[in-house]
Design a protein around this motif. Structure first.
Motif, PDB file in Angstrom:
ATOM      1  N   ARG A  84     -52.660  36.765 -38.080  1.00  0.00           N
ATOM      2  CA  ARG A  84     -51.290  36.360 -38.399  1.00  0.00           C
ATOM      3  C   ARG A  84     -50.542  36.017 -37.113  1.00  0.00           C
ATOM      4  N   ILE A  85     -49.440  35.317 -37.282  1.00  0.00           N
ATOM      5  CA  ILE A  85     -48.633  34.888 -36.141  1.00  0.00           C
ATOM      6  C   ILE A  85     -47.343  35.701 -36.113  1.00  0.00           C
ATOM      7  N   SER A  96     -44.692  32.749 -29.498  1.00  0.00           N
ATOM      8  CA  SER A  96     -45.492  33.248 -30.620  1.00  0.00           C
ATOM      9  C   SER A  96     -46.871  33.624 -30.119  1.00  0.00           C
ATOM     10  N   GLU A  97     -47.529  34.487 -30.859  1.00  0.00           N
ATOM     11  CA  GLU A  97     -48.898  34.846 -30.518  1.00  0.00           C
ATOM     12  C   GLU A  97     -49.648  35.239 -31.778  1.00  0.00           C
ATOM     13  N   VAL A  98     -50.948  35.065 -31.713  1.00  0.00           N
ATOM     14  CA  VAL A  98     -51.815  35.404 -32.835  1.00  0.00           C
ATOM     15  C   VAL A  98     -52.216  36.869 -32.721  1.00  0.00           C
ATOM     16  N   THR A 108     -54.082  41.236 -29.870  1.00  0.00           N
ATOM     17  CA  THR A 108     -53.266  40.033 -29.666  1.00  0.00           C
ATOM     18  C   THR A 108     -53.999  39.041 -28.784  1.00  0.00           C
ATOM     19  N   SER A 111     -49.817  34.499 -25.479  1.00  0.00           N
ATOM     20  CA  SER A 111     -48.434  34.310 -25.946  1.00  0.00           C
ATOM     21  C   SER A 111     -47.787  33.036 -25.414  1.00  0.00           C
ATOM     22  N   TYR A 115     -46.751  26.997 -30.726  1.00  0.00           N
ATOM     23  CA  TYR A 115     -46.828  27.537 -32.090  1.00  0.00           C
ATOM     24  C   TYR A 115     -47.862  26.776 -32.906  1.00  0.00           C
ATOM     25  N   ASN A 118     -51.249  28.050 -32.050  1.00  0.00           N
ATOM     26  CA  ASN A 118     -51.459  29.357 -32.672  1.00  0.00           C
ATOM     27  C   ASN A 118     -51.732  29.222 -34.167  1.00  0.00           C
ATOM     28  N   GLN A 119     -51.069  28.268 -34.819  1.00  0.00           N
ATOM     29  CA  GLN A 119     -51.339  28.023 -36.242  1.00  0.00           C
ATOM     30  C   GLN A 119     -52.793  27.604 -36.453  1.00  0.00           C
ATOM     31  N   ALA A 122     -55.090  30.722 -35.799  1.00  0.00           N
ATOM     32  CA  ALA A 122     -54.998  31.672 -36.910  1.00  0.00           C
ATOM     33  C   ALA A 122     -55.696  31.115 -38.153  1.00  0.00           C
TER      34      ALA A 122
END
Length: 253
Positions: A84-85, A96-98, A108, A111, A115, A118-119, A122
């Motif tokens: 999740r993010i 943001s981070e995964v 984690t 960072s 985003y 990260n999407q 994830a």
């Protein structure tokens, strides 16, 4: 600044910039600590490899973290449940981070990536968890960010070292020699300037406005209207006014 010696023919002043030394070296130590963290402890890139063991229907992953100098830390991730993010809100911009959730804790990733990236990461991890794929390889990189950050830290260290090595000032008025000698001594070298007393027009006090206060320094104004600071650093008003009054009294008599 303080009076070291005063006789009928000589007045000697000394200024040690303790405030600049303290602030400069404190900032230098803080910057050095951040630089060490960026080089040795912060992750510049990560590599996540996962394998599915079909016999027991379990996923095992290796998370490798690499720092800027090439050092590597390896973590084992057993039975990942989901990715999740999380968004960290800040005054200027959000990051943001995964986060990979497991029965044994959360792990984690980086960072300082976008985003959108990260999407994608994830999504790949979740697709792997919920599918029958046998292996997964995911990589993230924030080397450029850490490199620029380290560069700014080095600049900050250079500025802090400049203030931390501010020179000691010795200013001596000689009536017998009819001159004033200002000597600045420091690790960056020594600098001596001399002017005849008769070339002095008057003594002045310069002020500088800071956010919450004003600081001052004593200045020699020559007949050419050139200004020579006795002490380059700004200090408190009472001390500067006292020193200027002592100089004026000495030169006048």
């Amino acid at each position: 600044m303080k009076v070291i010696e005063e006789t009928r023919t000589r007045l000697q002043l000394n200024h040690r910039p303790f405030r600049y030394w303290f602030i400069g070296w404190c900032i230098f130590i803080v910057c050095l600590s951040f630089l060490i963290y960026c080089l040795f402890f912060d992750s510049a890139s990560i590599q996540l490899t996962c394998d599915r063991r079909f016999t027991i229907n379990q996923i095992d992953c290796d998370l490798r973290r690499f720092n800027l100098l090439g050092g590597m830390q390896k973590l084992k991730i057993f039975d990942p449940q989901e990715a999740r993010i999380i968004i960290k809100r800040a005054s200027k911009n959000n990051t943001s981070e995964v986060v990979i959730t497991t029965p044994f804790g959360d792990f984690t990733l980086l960072s300082q990536v976008s985003y959108q990236e990260n999407q994608q990461v994830a999504g790949k991890i979740n697709n792997f968890i919920n599918s029958n794929q046998s292996s997964l390889l995911v990589q993230q990189n924030q080397r450029d960010y850490l490199f620029v950050l380290s560069l700014f830290i080095l600049i900050g260290m250079a500025i802090a070292a400049f203030f931390g090595t501010s020179p000691v000032t010795n200013c001596t008025f000689y009536k017998s020699l009819n001159k004033v000698v200002i000597e600045r001594k420091g690790v960056r070298g020594n600098h001596i300037i001399e002017y005849p007393l008769e070339s002095i027009l008057y003594f002045d006090i310069e002020e500088r406005q800071y956010k919450y206060s004003k600081l001052y320094r004593a200045v020699i104004v020559l007949k050419t209207y050139k200004k020579i600071p006795i002490n380059p650093q700004y200090t408190d008003e009472n001390n500067v006014r006292y020193i200027v009054s002592r100089i004026q009294s000495f030169v006048r008599y």
